[in-house]
Design a protein around this motif. Structure first.
Motif, PDB file in Angstrom:
ATOM      1  N   VAL A  93      33.376  34.294  50.038  1.00  0.00           N
ATOM      2  CA  VAL A  93      32.316  34.783  49.152  1.00  0.00           C
ATOM      3  C   VAL A  93      32.177  33.813  47.990  1.00  0.00           C
ATOM      4  O   VAL A  93      33.162  33.425  47.357  1.00  0.00           O
ATOM      5  CB  VAL A  93      32.589  36.202  48.631  1.00  0.00           C
ATOM      6  N   HIS A  94      30.941  33.435  47.736  1.00  0.00           N
ATOM      7  CA  HIS A  94      30.604  32.586  46.597  1.00  0.00           C
ATOM      8  C   HIS A  94      29.853  33.433  45.580  1.00  0.00           C
ATOM      9  O   HIS A  94      28.919  34.145  45.942  1.00  0.00           O
ATOM     10  CB  HIS A  94      29.743  31.410  47.076  1.00  0.00           C
ATOM     11  N   TRP A  95      30.284  33.380  44.319  1.00  0.00           N
ATOM     12  CA  TRP A  95      29.697  34.195  43.242  1.00  0.00           C
ATOM     13  C   TRP A  95      28.694  33.297  42.544  1.00  0.00           C
ATOM     14  O   TRP A  95      29.015  32.631  41.574  1.00  0.00           O
ATOM     15  CB  TRP A  95      30.818  34.722  42.324  1.00  0.00           C
ATOM     16  N   HIS A  96      27.503  33.289  43.107  1.00  0.00           N
ATOM     17  CA  HIS A  96      26.507  32.281  42.737  1.00  0.00           C
ATOM     18  C   HIS A  96      26.091  32.366  41.266  1.00  0.00           C
ATOM     19  O   HIS A  96      25.567  33.373  40.825  1.00  0.00           O
ATOM     20  CB  HIS A  96      25.270  32.431  43.643  1.00  0.00           C
ATOM     21  N   GLY A  97      26.350  31.270  40.548  1.00  0.00           N
ATOM     22  CA  GLY A  97      25.920  31.167  39.147  1.00  0.00           C
ATOM     23  C   GLY A  97      26.981  31.536  38.134  1.00  0.00           C
ATOM     24  O   GLY A  97      26.823  31.256  36.950  1.00  0.00           O
ATOM     25  N   PHE A 133      23.099  37.545  38.640  1.00  0.00           N
ATOM     26  CA  PHE A 133      23.682  36.585  39.571  1.00  0.00           C
ATOM     27  C   PHE A 133      23.620  37.203  40.961  1.00  0.00           C
ATOM     28  O   PHE A 133      23.018  38.261  41.162  1.00  0.00           O
ATOM     29  CB  PHE A 133      25.129  36.266  39.148  1.00  0.00           C
ATOM     30  N   TRP A 134      24.246  36.566  41.944  1.00  0.00           N
ATOM     31  CA  TRP A 134      24.330  37.196  43.264  1.00  0.00           C
ATOM     32  C   TRP A 134      25.508  36.623  44.017  1.00  0.00           C
ATOM     33  O   TRP A 134      26.133  35.657  43.544  1.00  0.00           O
ATOM     34  CB  TRP A 134      23.008  37.070  44.034  1.00  0.00           C
ATOM     35  N   TYR A 135      25.861  37.255  45.101  1.00  0.00           N
ATOM     36  CA  TYR A 135      26.994  36.767  45.890  1.00  0.00           C
ATOM     37  C   TYR A 135      26.574  36.632  47.345  1.00  0.00           C
ATOM     38  O   TYR A 135      25.707  37.366  47.834  1.00  0.00           O
ATOM     39  CB  TYR A 135      28.225  37.656  45.725  1.00  0.00           C
ATOM     40  N   HIS A 136      27.190  35.664  48.009  1.00  0.00           N
ATOM     41  CA  HIS A 136      26.845  35.384  49.407  1.00  0.00           C
ATOM     42  C   HIS A 136      27.956  34.559  50.032  1.00  0.00           C
ATOM     43  O   HIS A 136      28.794  34.002  49.317  1.00  0.00           O
ATOM     44  CB  HIS A 136      25.491  34.660  49.485  1.00  0.00           C
ATOM     45  N   PRO A 137      27.993  34.470  51.368  1.00  0.00           N
ATOM     46  CA  PRO A 137      29.031  33.655  52.005  1.00  0.00           C
ATOM     47  C   PRO A 137      28.750  32.166  51.811  1.00  0.00           C
ATOM     48  O   PRO A 137      27.602  31.774  51.598  1.00  0.00           O
ATOM     49  CB  PRO A 137      28.912  34.007  53.488  1.00  0.00           C
ATOM     50  N   HIS A 138      29.816  31.367  51.909  1.00  0.00           N
ATOM     51  CA  HIS A 138      29.620  29.913  51.887  1.00  0.00           C
ATOM     52  C   HIS A 138      30.235  29.295  53.139  1.00  0.00           C
ATOM     53  O   HIS A 138      30.675  28.151  53.141  1.00  0.00           O
ATOM     54  CB  HIS A 138      30.210  29.300  50.614  1.00  0.00           C
ATOM     55  N   ALA A 139      30.315  30.102  54.202  1.00  0.00           N
ATOM     56  CA  ALA A 139      30.792  29.629  55.498  1.00  0.00           C
ATOM     57  C   ALA A 139      29.722  30.004  56.511  1.00  0.00           C
ATOM     58  O   ALA A 139      29.226  31.130  56.459  1.00  0.00           O
ATOM     59  CB  ALA A 139      32.107  30.301  55.863  1.00  0.00           C
ATOM     60  N   MET A 411      17.630  22.777  43.992  1.00  0.00           N
ATOM     61  CA  MET A 411      18.943  22.128  43.917  1.00  0.00           C
ATOM     62  C   MET A 411      19.881  22.968  43.046  1.00  0.00           C
ATOM     63  O   MET A 411      19.561  23.323  41.922  1.00  0.00           O
ATOM     64  CB  MET A 411      18.801  20.720  43.333  1.00  0.00           C
ATOM     65  N   HIS A 412      21.045  23.248  43.619  1.00  0.00           N
ATOM     66  CA  HIS A 412      21.988  24.168  42.980  1.00  0.00           C
ATOM     67  C   HIS A 412      23.311  23.480  42.660  1.00  0.00           C
ATOM     68  O   HIS A 412      23.851  22.755  43.488  1.00  0.00           O
ATOM     69  CB  HIS A 412      22.233  25.353  43.926  1.00  0.00           C
ATOM     70  N   VAL A 413      23.819  23.738  41.462  1.00  0.00           N
ATOM     71  CA  VAL A 413      25.111  23.212  41.039  1.00  0.00           C
ATOM     72  C   VAL A 413      26.087  24.386  40.902  1.00  0.00           C
ATOM     73  O   VAL A 413      25.773  25.379  40.260  1.00  0.00           O
ATOM     74  CB  VAL A 413      24.976  22.498  39.678  1.00  0.00           C
ATOM     75  N   HIS A 414      27.242  24.252  41.511  1.00  0.00           N
ATOM     76  CA  HIS A 414      28.287  25.273  41.352  1.00  0.00           C
ATOM     77  C   HIS A 414      29.011  25.084  40.017  1.00  0.00           C
ATOM     78  O   HIS A 414      29.180  23.959  39.555  1.00  0.00           O
ATOM     79  CB  HIS A 414      29.337  25.130  42.456  1.00  0.00           C
ATOM     80  N   GLY A 415      29.473  26.184  39.440  1.00  0.00           N
ATOM     81  CA  GLY A 415      30.412  26.119  38.321  1.00  0.00           C
ATOM     82  C   GLY A 415      29.832  25.833  36.950  1.00  0.00           C
ATOM     83  O   GLY A 415      30.541  25.943  35.947  1.00  0.00           O
ATOM     84  N   LEU A 459      27.144  20.500  44.942  1.00  0.00           N
ATOM     85  CA  LEU A 459      25.777  20.344  44.438  1.00  0.00           C
ATOM     86  C   LEU A 459      24.945  20.213  45.704  1.00  0.00           C
ATOM     87  O   LEU A 459      25.168  19.299  46.499  1.00  0.00           O
ATOM     88  CB  LEU A 459      25.705  19.081  43.578  1.00  0.00           C
ATOM     89  N   HIS A 460      24.036  21.169  45.919  1.00  0.00           N
ATOM     90  CA  HIS A 460      23.302  21.131  47.189  1.00  0.00           C
ATOM     91  C   HIS A 460      21.956  21.812  47.081  1.00  0.00           C
ATOM     92  O   HIS A 460      21.697  22.564  46.140  1.00  0.00           O
ATOM     93  CB  HIS A 460      24.131  21.781  48.307  1.00  0.00           C
ATOM     94  N   CYS A 461      21.124  21.543  48.073  1.00  0.00           N
ATOM     95  CA  CYS A 461      19.870  22.262  48.171  1.00  0.00           C
ATOM     96  C   CYS A 461      20.192  23.657  48.697  1.00  0.00           C
ATOM     97  O   CYS A 461      21.021  23.824  49.583  1.00  0.00           O
ATOM     98  CB  CYS A 461      18.917  21.556  49.124  1.00  0.00           C
ATOM     99  N   HIS A 462      19.517  24.684  48.157  1.00  0.00           N
ATOM    100  CA  HIS A 462      19.800  26.056  48.593  1.00  0.00           C
ATOM    101  C   HIS A 462      18.880  26.532  49.707  1.00  0.00           C
ATOM    102  O   HIS A 462      18.932  27.693  50.115  1.00  0.00           O
ATOM    103  CB  HIS A 462      19.789  27.028  47.425  1.00  0.00           C
ATOM    104  N   VAL A 463      18.026  25.645  50.228  1.00  0.00           N
ATOM    105  CA  VAL A 463      17.389  25.958  51.511  1.00  0.00           C
ATOM    106  C   VAL A 463      18.513  25.721  52.517  1.00  0.00           C
ATOM    107  O   VAL A 463      18.985  24.591  52.677  1.00  0.00           O
ATOM    108  CB  VAL A 463      16.183  25.036  51.788  1.00  0.00           C
TER     109      VAL A 463
HETATM  110 CU1  C2O Z   1      24.483  30.031  46.233  1.00  0.00          CU
HETATM  111 CU2  C2O Z   1      26.629  26.729  47.193  1.00  0.00          CU
HETATM  112  O1  C2O Z   1      25.555  28.357  46.734  1.00  0.00           O
END
Ligand code: C2O
Ligand code: CU
Ligand code: CU
Length: 478
Positions: A93-97, A133-139, A411-415, A459-463
């Motif tokens: 689970v990734h806690w996006h944002g 924020f939101w949460y989703h898998p990263h696998a 484009m999304h940056v983690h952390g 750091l990735h595109c969220h499409v």
């Molecule tokens: Cu919401 Cu690496 O993502």
């Protein structure tokens, strides 16, 4: 199934009551001293997207619901969330944002071992920022998000803005077959190299809603979150004037969006304050017209017949308290540049999809279709990803992102959250901070952040198709 959630509610009630009895003036610190315990179970489930008569769709779900349960956390209060994997494949689970310790970021291989079937992982962090924020898998993200795994995560302010109701719309886009099942063919080459897997039905909190009930005169805080794999949205509230108060969880100067359109790319959140000036009994469309020629009515605001709640709009301030984000030191910033490359030539907003109820290409899992600075990192995250650049802890990074492709990329940056400086040379107004920034074809944006959080960050595109097919990289803060 929801036992942990109920446990949480009673525990929270207990904590609030205790705090209220003990020291009312410092009740927030009293509450913040307890650890908020939660649990989420991931498993196959079922959903009905279009009402009681609609076909039952097989999905993957958090706690059996689409979307997953809304996690309401408190700013500055530690939380511990036990996640149990009931799927037949690995997940995380990734806690996006959320700005959290790297080991809690949920990227398999990079920040934690994947959660294997039947196993659990306990996430522990203290959300520093209030917001949406939101949460989703990263696998296996493309498939797992595409089969339904996504949920809202709200971190409450100590002093929220005065509104009559605080609502969340988590928007999901599904590609369904004629018999109402989630279409296969994830990762087809057409989707991967063009606009991504855009679906044919959009749901609000798990349902395609004809109407959303409102009351004349009320003021709503509406938290919009785009949890689609690929569908960009541009929402217009006919007859209404939404005021944007936060983007990606971070408060901005309250403002009306350009042309009244809220552009919401995958993974973005926008909090709006919406006054209800319509007549009792009236109905007003909420339209998504991002894709030329493919506008549709997402839902309607349906006014109750009751007389207006008040005769004039609520006269209360709209600005949210700002979060404790470190201020970039632009004079001493380290510059980094990211260039987005690849994709099919030609471009445009949408191709390879026949519009609503259209079907994509048969599956053909492709290789890399995209690159960042000439390098294609594919998949979801794995061990041994070499960082694109390394930042000293505490340094300000001034990052430019140039889109050389003919396609749109959130484009999304983690952390971290990024302070938006300019877009195509023009300053970005309203003091905006974002973790997901949408670039139109050929856009160049400049942003800045303080590298105060050590670790390897994505750091990735969220499409999702673009990420899987190479539009992803890693940077290191040491
Ligand atoms: Cu919401 Cu690496 O993502
Ligand atoms: Cu993220
Ligand atoms: Cu993209």
């Amino acid at each position: 199934m929801n036992y942990d959630f109920k446990y949480h509610l009673s525990r929270r009630g207990f904590l609030a009551a205790t705090a209220g009895l003990a020291v009312s003036a410092s009740s927030s610190s009293a509450v913040a001293s307890g650890v908020d315990e939660r649990g989420i179970k991931i498993a196959p489930g079922q959903a009905r997207f279009t009402g009681q008569d609609s076909p039952i769709t097989a999905v993957w779900a958090y706690d059996g619901t689409i979307p997953g349960p809304t996690l309401r956390l408190r700013q500055g209060q530690p939380v511990r969330i036990a996640v149990e994997n009931g799927l037949d494949e690995d997940t995380t689970v990734h806690w996006h944002g959320i700005r959290l310790p790297n080991a809690m970021d949920g990227v398999p291989g990079l920040t934690q071992p994947p959660i294997t079937p039947g196993e659990s992982f306990v996430y522990e962090f203290t959300p520093p920022d209030a917001g949406t924020f939101w949460y989703h898998p990263h696998a296996d993200s493309l498939v797992q998000i595409g089969r339904g795994l996504a949920g809202p995560l709200i971190v409450e302010e100590a002093d929220p803005v005065a509104v009559d109701r605080d609502l969340v719309w988590l928007l999901q886009d599904w590609r369904l077959t004629k018999d109402g099942q989630i279409a296969g063919g994830f990762g087809g080459a057409m989707d991967a190299s063009m606009s991504g897997r855009v679906g044919n039905i959009v749901t609000i909190n798990g349902a395609a809603l004809a109407d959303v009930g409102v009351r004349a005169g009320e003021r709503i805080r509406l938290r919009l979150a785009n949890a689609a794999l690929a569908r960009m949205m541009a929402l217009r509230f006919e007859g209404h004037k939404p005021v944007v108060v936060a983007i990606d969880g971070q408060p901005c100067e309250p403002h009306e969006p350009e042309g009244g359109r809220l552009v919401l790319a995958p993974a973005m959140r926008i909090d709006i304050v919406l006054d209800m000036p319509g007549d009792p009994g009236s109905r007003h469309a909420v339209i998504d017209d991002f894709y030329d020629g493919l506008a549709y009515t997402l839902t309607n605001l349906a006014y109750d017949k009751a007389p207006p709640l008040r005769s004039h709009p609520l006269d209360a301030p709209l600005a949210l308290p700002r979060n404790p984000l470190p201020a970039p030191d632009l004079a001493n910033a380290v510059r980094q540049a990211i260039v987005l490359q690849g994709g099919m030539m030609g471009g445009g907003k949408l191709a390879g999809v026949g519009g609503m109820m259209g079907m994509g290409m048969p599956g053909m899992t492709g290789g890399a279709a995209w690159a960042i600075n000439g390098m294609s990192m594919t998949g979801d995250g794995h061990a041994g990803m070499a960082p694109q650049f390394t930042l000293e802890r505490g340094a300000t990074c001034r990052l430019s992102i140039r889109n050389e492709t003919a396609w749109w990329h959130p484009m999304h940056v983690h952390g971290f959250s990024l302070s938006l400086l300019s877009r195509n040379g023009a300053p970005v107004p309203h003091r905006q901070w974002q973790d997901t920034v949408l670039l139109a074809p050929k856009d160049v944006i400049e942003c800045a952040f303080v590298a105060d959080n050590p670790g390897d960050w994505m750091l990735h595109c969220h499409v999702a198709d673009h990420q899987m097919a190479g539009l992803m990289t890693v940077f290191r803060v040491k």
